[in-house]
Design a protein around this motif. Structure first.
Motif, short mmCIF file in Angstrom:
data_model
loop_
_atom_site.label_atom_id
_atom_site.label_comp_id
_atom_site.label_asym_id
_atom_site.label_seq_id
_atom_site.Cartn_x
_atom_site.Cartn_y
_atom_site.Cartn_z
N GLY A 26 45.82 16.90 7.50
CA GLY A 26 45.44 16.92 8.91
C GLY A 26 44.98 15.56 9.40
O GLY A 26 45.35 15.12 10.49
N HIS A 27 44.20 14.87 8.58
CA HIS A 27 43.73 13.54 8.97
C HIS A 27 44.87 12.54 9.07
O HIS A 27 44.90 11.71 9.98
N SER A 34 47.53 9.22 16.70
CA SER A 34 46.72 8.30 17.49
C SER A 34 47.33 6.90 17.58
O SER A 34 47.03 6.16 18.50
N ASP A 35 48.19 6.56 16.60
CA ASP A 35 48.80 5.22 16.60
C ASP A 35 50.15 5.29 15.89
O ASP A 35 50.21 5.15 14.67
N PRO A 36 51.23 5.51 16.63
CA PRO A 36 52.56 5.64 16.01
C PRO A 36 53.00 4.41 15.24
O PRO A 36 53.88 4.51 14.39
N GLU A 37 52.37 3.26 15.48
CA GLU A 37 52.75 2.04 14.76
C GLU A 37 51.81 1.74 13.59
O GLU A 37 51.89 0.67 12.99
N ILE A 100 46.21 18.07 17.88
CA ILE A 100 46.38 16.67 18.26
C ILE A 100 45.70 16.40 19.60
O ILE A 100 45.00 15.41 19.76
N ARG A 101 45.87 17.32 20.57
CA ARG A 101 45.21 17.16 21.87
C ARG A 101 43.69 17.16 21.72
O ARG A 101 42.99 16.36 22.34
N LEU A 102 43.19 18.06 20.89
CA LEU A 102 41.75 18.17 20.68
C LEU A 102 41.16 16.84 20.20
O LEU A 102 40.13 16.39 20.68
N PHE A 103 41.84 16.20 19.27
CA PHE A 103 41.31 14.96 18.70
C PHE A 103 41.76 13.71 19.44
O PHE A 103 41.27 12.62 19.15
N SER A 104 42.64 13.85 20.40
CA SER A 104 43.03 12.68 21.19
C SER A 104 42.18 12.56 22.45
O SER A 104 42.13 11.50 23.07
#
Length: 111
Positions: A26-27, A34-37, A100-104
Motif C-alpha cells: 500500500g505504501h 504521489s509522484d509518477p516519476e 489514493i484520493r484519501l492520501f492525496s
C-alpha cells in the motif's frame, strides 16, 4: 530488525511489536501515486524498505494489474491503473482510487 519493517517514532502504546494499517504494498502504491516519476531508491527510502523489496513490490503490483511500467531510455516510469479493486474479499467491492484520493488530500491541520 527486518529491513522491510519501518520503525515508528516512540514506543508502541501497548508495549507489543509495532504495526501499521497499511502494508508495504500500500505504501509503495501511494508513493507512485504521489509522484509518477519517483525512483525506486526513493520509494524504498520513503517506505522504509530495501530497494530490492521495493522492486519486488512494484513487480507484484504490476503483475496484479495495479500499475503499468514504462521504460524511457534508462528511466522507468510507473502509472497507476485506475479502478482496480482491492484484493481482500472484505474490500473487493471497493476500488484503490478511494485509498489514493484519501492520501492525496492534504492532511488535516493540527489545532
Amino acid at each position: 530488525m527486518n529491513p522491510e519493517e519501518v520503525s515508528l517514532p516512540g514506543p508502541p502504546a501497548s508495549g507489543r511489536a509495532g504495526w501499521t494499517f497499511l502494508t508495504n504494498h500500500g505504501h509503495v502504491l501511494l508513493a507512485v501515486a504521489s509522484d509518477p516519476e519517483i525512483r525506486v531508491a526513493d520509494i524504498a527510502g520513503r517506505v522504509g524498505i530495501t530497494t530490492r523489496a521495493a522492486l519486488q513490490i512494484l513487480k507484484d503490483l504490476e503483475s496484479g494489474g495495479y500499475l503499468r511500467r514504462t521504460r524511457v531510455g534508462r528511466r522507468t516510469f510507473y502509472t497507476i491503473e485506475p479502478h482496480q479493486h482491492f484484493r481482500h474479499p472484505t474490500e473487493a467491492a471497493r476500488e484503490i482510487d478511494g485509498l489514493i484520493r484519501l492520501f492525496s488530500d492534504p492532511a488535516p491541520q493540527e489545532r
